[in-house]
Design a protein around this motif. Structure first.
Motif, mmCIF file in Angstrom:
data_model
loop_
_atom_site.group_PDB
_atom_site.id
_atom_site.type_symbol
_atom_site.label_atom_id
_atom_site.label_comp_id
_atom_site.label_asym_id
_atom_site.label_seq_id
_atom_site.Cartn_x
_atom_site.Cartn_y
_atom_site.Cartn_z
ATOM 1 N N SER A 40 6.201 1.981 -1.049
ATOM 2 C CA SER A 40 7.025 3.188 -0.942
ATOM 3 C C SER A 40 6.476 4.282 -0.046
ATOM 4 O O SER A 40 7.206 5.209 0.280
ATOM 5 C CB SER A 40 7.238 3.791 -2.332
ATOM 6 N N ASN A 41 5.208 4.236 0.315
ATOM 7 C CA ASN A 41 4.662 5.341 1.108
ATOM 8 C C ASN A 41 3.871 4.824 2.306
ATOM 9 O O ASN A 41 3.371 3.706 2.300
ATOM 10 C CB ASN A 41 3.785 6.254 0.243
ATOM 11 N N LYS A 42 3.782 5.656 3.320
ATOM 12 C CA LYS A 42 3.040 5.325 4.533
ATOM 13 C C LYS A 42 1.551 5.326 4.227
ATOM 14 O O LYS A 42 1.042 6.189 3.533
ATOM 15 C CB LYS A 42 3.344 6.376 5.605
ATOM 16 N N VAL A 43 0.848 4.330 4.739
ATOM 17 C CA VAL A 43 -0.613 4.276 4.637
ATOM 18 C C VAL A 43 -1.084 4.379 6.087
ATOM 19 O O VAL A 43 -0.948 5.434 6.686
ATOM 20 C CB VAL A 43 -1.086 2.977 3.933
ATOM 21 N N VAL A 44 -1.579 3.327 6.675
ATOM 22 C CA VAL A 44 -1.857 3.293 8.110
ATOM 23 C C VAL A 44 -0.551 2.976 8.835
ATOM 24 O O VAL A 44 -0.201 3.599 9.829
ATOM 25 C CB VAL A 44 -2.936 2.234 8.448
ATOM 26 N N GLY A 45 0.162 2.001 8.304
ATOM 27 C CA GLY A 45 1.467 1.623 8.841
ATOM 28 C C GLY A 45 2.567 2.136 7.935
ATOM 29 O O GLY A 45 2.309 2.712 6.872
ATOM 30 N N PRO A 46 3.808 1.925 8.328
ATOM 31 C CA PRO A 46 4.949 2.409 7.530
ATOM 32 C C PRO A 46 5.068 1.679 6.195
ATOM 33 O O PRO A 46 4.506 0.595 6.017
ATOM 34 C CB PRO A 46 6.149 2.093 8.428
ATOM 35 N N SER A 47 5.795 2.288 5.272
ATOM 36 C CA SER A 47 6.042 1.636 3.981
ATOM 37 C C SER A 47 6.943 0.425 4.196
ATOM 38 O O SER A 47 7.706 0.345 5.166
ATOM 39 C CB SER A 47 6.714 2.602 3.015
ATOM 40 N N PHE A 48 6.857 -0.522 3.287
ATOM 41 C CA PHE A 48 7.739 -1.680 3.361
ATOM 42 C C PHE A 48 9.199 -1.261 3.212
ATOM 43 O O PHE A 48 10.082 -1.859 3.821
ATOM 44 C CB PHE A 48 7.359 -2.720 2.310
ATOM 45 N N GLU A 49 9.462 -0.217 2.417
ATOM 46 C CA GLU A 49 10.834 0.271 2.281
ATOM 47 C C GLU A 49 11.354 0.815 3.614
ATOM 48 O O GLU A 49 12.508 0.585 3.971
ATOM 49 C CB GLU A 49 10.911 1.347 1.200
ATOM 50 N N SER A 50 10.518 1.527 4.367
ATOM 51 C CA SER A 50 10.925 2.041 5.683
ATOM 52 C C SER A 50 11.185 0.898 6.656
ATOM 53 O O SER A 50 12.131 0.948 7.453
ATOM 54 C CB SER A 50 9.846 2.963 6.261
ATOM 55 N N ILE A 51 10.344 -0.119 6.595
ATOM 56 C CA ILE A 51 10.534 -1.286 7.463
ATOM 57 C C ILE A 51 11.850 -1.972 7.131
ATOM 58 O O ILE A 51 12.621 -2.335 8.030
ATOM 59 C CB ILE A 51 9.350 -2.260 7.307
ATOM 60 N N ALA A 52 12.140 -2.131 5.845
ATOM 61 C CA ALA A 52 13.398 -2.753 5.421
ATOM 62 C C ALA A 52 14.589 -1.950 5.912
ATOM 63 O O ALA A 52 15.584 -2.515 6.375
ATOM 64 C CB ALA A 52 13.435 -2.887 3.899
ATOM 65 N N LYS A 57 19.027 -2.756 9.191
ATOM 66 C CA LYS A 57 20.180 -2.280 9.961
ATOM 67 C C LYS A 57 20.373 -3.116 11.221
ATOM 68 O O LYS A 57 21.476 -3.294 11.699
ATOM 69 C CB LYS A 57 19.989 -0.815 10.347
ATOM 70 N N GLN A 58 19.286 -3.625 11.762
ATOM 71 C CA GLN A 58 19.351 -4.423 12.984
ATOM 72 C C GLN A 58 19.584 -5.907 12.696
ATOM 73 O O GLN A 58 19.785 -6.687 13.616
ATOM 74 C CB GLN A 58 18.038 -4.295 13.774
ATOM 75 N N ASN A 59 19.531 -6.278 11.414
ATOM 76 C CA ASN A 59 19.636 -7.677 11.013
ATOM 77 C C ASN A 59 18.654 -8.527 11.820
ATOM 78 O O ASN A 59 19.023 -9.490 12.474
ATOM 79 C CB ASN A 59 21.070 -8.180 11.154
ATOM 80 N N ALA A 60 17.400 -8.122 11.802
ATOM 81 C CA ALA A 60 16.378 -8.699 12.672
ATOM 82 C C ALA A 60 15.282 -9.422 11.902
ATOM 83 O O ALA A 60 14.104 -9.250 12.183
ATOM 84 C CB ALA A 60 15.793 -7.585 13.529
ATOM 85 N N SER A 61 15.643 -10.245 10.952
ATOM 86 C CA SER A 61 14.638 -10.922 10.127
ATOM 87 C C SER A 61 13.705 -11.811 10.939
ATOM 88 O O SER A 61 12.498 -11.803 10.741
ATOM 89 C CB SER A 61 15.313 -11.749 9.035
ATOM 90 N N SER A 62 14.256 -12.599 11.872
ATOM 91 C CA SER A 62 13.387 -13.486 12.657
ATOM 92 C C SER A 62 12.495 -12.675 13.599
ATOM 93 O O SER A 62 11.337 -13.026 13.832
ATOM 94 C CB SER A 62 14.201 -14.522 13.432
ATOM 95 N N LYS A 63 13.023 -11.581 14.120
ATOM 96 C CA LYS A 63 12.226 -10.699 14.982
ATOM 97 C C LYS A 63 11.069 -10.096 14.174
ATOM 98 O O LYS A 63 9.940 -10.026 14.653
ATOM 99 C CB LYS A 63 13.121 -9.590 15.532
#
Length: 103
Positions: A40-52, A57-63
């Motif tokens: 849920s929160n940013k550490v060094v990289g973004p949170s997994f929720e932010s990535i999701a 929105k881009q429907n970019a699972s393979s990317k």
């Protein structure tokens, strides 16, 4: 046809639900993803929720699976994500599926 009372069916299925959502959290912990990310929160990289949110929105699972395995840069700021060669393609896809479930 065998009928199972709803209470019994729910008693069997409901306890398994947290295990299903935690299955790839465990994989993320085992593969050291949690060193730089949190749910849920940013550490060094973004949170997994932010990535999701961003990649859902881009429907970019393979990317996203490719970025997890090969690394990436300049997607979330100046800090690059290193490659993760210890991941198999199946593990990367499992992580992506779990991350996308956080939306």
């Amino acid at each position: 046809m065998v009928r199972i009372p709803l209470g019994i069916a729910l008693g069997v299925v409901l306890p398994l639900l947290p295990t299903l959502s935690l299955a790839d959290l465990t994989l993320a912990q085992q593969k050291n993803c949690m060193s730089c990310h949190a749910v849920s929160n940013k550490v060094v990289g973004p949170s997994f929720e932010s990535i999701a949110e961003k990649y859902g929105k881009q429907n970019a699972s393979s990317k996203l699976a490719s970025k997890i395995m090969r690394g990436s840069s300049r997607n979330w700021g100046a800090i690059s994500m290193p490659p993760n060669p210890q991941l198999t393609p199946d593990e990367a896809q499992a992580l992506v599926k779990w991350i996308m479930s956080l939306r």
